[in-house]
Design a protein around this motif. Structure first.
Motif, PDB file in Angstrom:
ATOM      1  N   UNK A 167      38.976  83.757  20.671  1.00  0.00           N
ATOM      2  CA  UNK A 167      39.315  85.185  21.302  1.00  0.00           C
ATOM      3  C   UNK A 167      37.806  85.653  22.007  1.00  0.00           C
ATOM      4  N   UNK A 168      38.087  86.297  23.246  1.00  0.00           N
ATOM      5  CA  UNK A 168      36.494  86.912  24.076  1.00  0.00           C
ATOM      6  C   UNK A 168      36.181  87.780  23.076  1.00  0.00           C
ATOM      7  N   UNK A 169      34.852  88.037  23.679  1.00  0.00           N
ATOM      8  CA  UNK A 169      34.225  89.014  22.745  1.00  0.00           C
ATOM      9  C   UNK A 169      34.641  90.412  22.585  1.00  0.00           C
ATOM     10  N   UNK A 170      35.217  91.209  23.475  1.00  0.00           N
ATOM     11  CA  UNK A 170      35.979  92.474  23.721  1.00  0.00           C
ATOM     12  C   UNK A 170      37.363  92.327  22.503  1.00  0.00           C
ATOM     13  N   UNK A 171      38.162  91.405  22.987  1.00  0.00           N
ATOM     14  CA  UNK A 171      39.286  91.412  22.108  1.00  0.00           C
ATOM     15  C   UNK A 171      38.979  91.074  20.675  1.00  0.00           C
ATOM     16  N   UNK A 172      38.008  90.079  20.483  1.00  0.00           N
ATOM     17  CA  UNK A 172      37.489  89.587  19.004  1.00  0.00           C
ATOM     18  C   UNK A 172      37.146  91.055  18.434  1.00  0.00           C
ATOM     19  N   UNK A 173      36.413  92.130  18.990  1.00  0.00           N
ATOM     20  CA  UNK A 173      35.912  93.178  18.352  1.00  0.00           C
ATOM     21  C   UNK A 173      37.238  94.181  18.226  1.00  0.00           C
ATOM     22  N   UNK A 174      38.287  94.366  19.215  1.00  0.00           N
ATOM     23  CA  UNK A 174      39.291  94.999  19.010  1.00  0.00           C
ATOM     24  C   UNK A 174      40.155  94.621  17.863  1.00  0.00           C
ATOM     25  N   UNK A 175      40.326  93.118  17.515  1.00  0.00           N
ATOM     26  CA  UNK A 175      41.162  92.638  16.541  1.00  0.00           C
ATOM     27  C   UNK A 175      40.578  92.815  15.317  1.00  0.00           C
ATOM     28  N   UNK A 176      39.218  92.891  15.200  1.00  0.00           N
ATOM     29  CA  UNK A 176      38.508  93.003  13.871  1.00  0.00           C
ATOM     30  C   UNK A 176      38.954  94.652  13.341  1.00  0.00           C
ATOM     31  N   UNK A 177      38.937  95.651  14.222  1.00  0.00           N
ATOM     32  CA  UNK A 177      39.512  96.864  13.898  1.00  0.00           C
ATOM     33  C   UNK A 177      40.962  96.850  13.495  1.00  0.00           C
ATOM     34  N   UNK A 178      41.812  96.141  14.159  1.00  0.00           N
ATOM     35  CA  UNK A 178      43.126  96.186  13.838  1.00  0.00           C
ATOM     36  C   UNK A 178      43.564  95.233  12.661  1.00  0.00           C
ATOM     37  N   UNK A 179      42.704  94.258  12.298  1.00  0.00           N
ATOM     38  CA  UNK A 179      42.909  93.714  11.067  1.00  0.00           C
ATOM     39  C   UNK A 179      42.458  94.352   9.850  1.00  0.00           C
ATOM     40  N   UNK A 180      41.416  95.247  10.093  1.00  0.00           N
ATOM     41  CA  UNK A 180      40.957  95.958   8.873  1.00  0.00           C
ATOM     42  C   UNK A 180      41.867  97.165   8.579  1.00  0.00           C
ATOM     43  N   UNK A 181      42.413  97.919   9.818  1.00  0.00           N
ATOM     44  CA  UNK A 181      43.572  98.723   9.472  1.00  0.00           C
ATOM     45  C   UNK A 181      44.744  98.220   9.028  1.00  0.00           C
ATOM     46  N   UNK A 182      45.201  97.013   9.451  1.00  0.00           N
ATOM     47  CA  UNK A 182      46.311  96.594   8.913  1.00  0.00           C
ATOM     48  C   UNK A 182      46.199  96.145   7.560  1.00  0.00           C
ATOM     49  N   UNK A 183      45.240  95.647   7.055  1.00  0.00           N
ATOM     50  CA  UNK A 183      45.045  95.484   5.536  1.00  0.00           C
ATOM     51  C   UNK A 183      44.884  96.909   4.681  1.00  0.00           C
ATOM     52  N   UNK A 184      44.499  97.712   5.248  1.00  0.00           N
ATOM     53  CA  UNK A 184      44.414  99.115   4.710  1.00  0.00           C
ATOM     54  C   UNK A 184      45.951  99.576   4.489  1.00  0.00           C
ATOM     55  N   UNK A 185      46.823  99.422   5.588  1.00  0.00           N
ATOM     56  CA  UNK A 185      47.960  99.959   5.485  1.00  0.00           C
ATOM     57  C   UNK A 185      48.923  99.138   4.643  1.00  0.00           C
ATOM     58  N   UNK A 186      48.775  97.882   4.789  1.00  0.00           N
ATOM     59  CA  UNK A 186      49.714  97.030   3.650  1.00  0.00           C
ATOM     60  C   UNK A 186      49.166  97.034   2.271  1.00  0.00           C
ATOM     61  N   UNK A 187      47.842  97.336   2.233  1.00  0.00           N
ATOM     62  CA  UNK A 187      47.508  97.182   0.748  1.00  0.00           C
ATOM     63  C   UNK A 187      47.380  96.250   0.037  1.00  0.00           C
ATOM     64  N   UNK A 188      47.423  94.800   0.733  1.00  0.00           N
ATOM     65  CA  UNK A 188      47.621  93.579   0.204  1.00  0.00           C
ATOM     66  C   UNK A 188      46.137  92.895   0.232  1.00  0.00           C
TER      67      UNK A 188
END
Length: 362
Positions: A167-188
């Motif tokens: 991914x390009x730099x901006x999208x990569x940064x956005x996806x970092x936030x999304x992955x971290x939030x997804x992990x917190x929501x799922x709890x796995x």
């Protein structure tokens, strides 16, 4: 301490009697955390991921899942799913069919499959994309489809093998936030592989830093950044100024011909050491007010700060991150506080490092 969902016990991996890819590593992965395996290419991080997934078996040692040995358990019998670097999506299928593929292989009822797929799409913020063709989607959307396909099977562990690298730099940064939030929501439990230290620091609860098939240091991002165990970790994690020094006594270190108060201890008197000072902890002042005298060589504007390169009278290079400009060719004083100085012993193991810190703090 939470239950260890994955444990490696003296695991070694080699191919055809070559140099081991992994060298007798042991660690525990706790349930519900975001872990990152961090290191350069060839350090063994992807091999660890493949062993957890069941795609590779250890040459020696044991791997446990929730306390049960799983060395010989096939990949399809493990409660683990993997998101690969290239996503491995089926280009001839739409989004719904890609996500539903594993559920259909398990012969779940149609209504249940539809419910699960819609729930997974909602989790990754792709509601309404069920009929979209894979080739019609952006890189970030494809990545989220791959994650939805993994989580729809309700794994206890999600493995991510450098999924942001394309991914390009901006999208990569956005996806970092999304992955971290997804992990917190799922709890796995998420286990993420990357060679990008900024990515690891931003996303992780815990980081394992690897080099040449061994875990060099493990801990929280703050622990590893503030207390690197050796030159390799200090240099690999963020920018560092590293100079040779001598630990005169507890809380007193000498480098560049001067003695400075510090906060480290538990070493031998006059022990040779390495000293780390992070660029953001250094400030330029007048020559008279500084602890060291330096001459500015170059500076670059990095957007949020200036990156200033200086040299002291002994010829040591110093990098400084500052919001204020400097003048190339001009002499300045270099300032830092005792808590900014981090002292590292040569060839200290992580066990000895932890024991020294505990004994000194006590």
């Amino acid at each position: 301490m939470k239950q260890a969902i994955i444990s490696f016990n003296n695991v070694m991996k080699s191919y055809d009697d070559d140099v081991p890819v992994l060298k007798n590593i042991s660690f525990d992965i706790e349930e519900g955390k975001f872990y990152t395996l961090l290191g350069p290419s060839g350090c063994g991080k992807t091999t660890i991921l493949r062993m957890i997934a069941g795609f590779s078996e250890p040459t020696k040692g044991d791997i446990y899942f929730e306390g049960k040995r799983i060395n010989k358990v096939p990949a399809n019998k493990r409660q683990v799913n993997t998101v690969f670097q290239d996503y491995a999506l089926f280009p001839h299928m739409n989004v719904f069919d890609n996500i539903a593929f594993g559920l259909k292989m398990r012969h779940l009822p149609k209504e249940q499959i539809e419910t699960k797929v819609k729930e997974a799409l909602k989790m990754v913020r792709l509601d309404g994309y069920e009929k979209r063709g894979i080739n019609e989607m952006s890189g970030g959307q494809k990545q989220r489809v791959a994650i939805a396909r993994a989580i729809v099977n309700e794994p206890k562990i999600l493995l991510l093998d450098e999924p942001l690298s394309a991914l390009d730099h901006k999208l990569r940064t956005d996806m970092q936030y999304e992955l971290r939030e997804l992990q917190r929501r799922l709890g796995i439990t998420f286990i993420f592989v990357t060679h990008d230290q900024e990515e690891a620091l931003a996303m992780s609860d815990e980081i394992f830093v690897l080099n040449n098939g061994s875990i060099v240091q493990s801990g929280t991002p703050v622990d590893i950044y503030d207390e690197p165990i050796n030159h390799y970790v200090a240099d690999f994690i963020g920018e560092s100024n590293i100079v040779d020094g001598t630990m005169i006594a507890d809380e007193l270190v000498e480098f560049v011909g001067h003695q400075f108060a510090c906060v480290d201890g538990g070493m031998r008197p006059n022990e040779p050491v390495e000293v780390v000072l992070r660029p953001e902890d250094l400030t330029l002042t007048s020559v008279e007010a500084g602890k060291l005298k330096v001459k500015v060589d170059t500076q670059l504007f990095r957007g949020v700060h200036y990156e200033i390169i200086c040299y002291d009278e002994a010829g040591n290079e110093w990098m400084i991150h500052s919001t204020h400009k400097a003048v190339p060719g001009q002499e300045y004083g270099l300032n830092f506080e005792p808590e900014d100085i981090h002292v590292m012993r040569f060839n200290e193991s992580e066990e000895d490092f932890d024991a020294r810190l505990e004994s000194y703090e006590d």
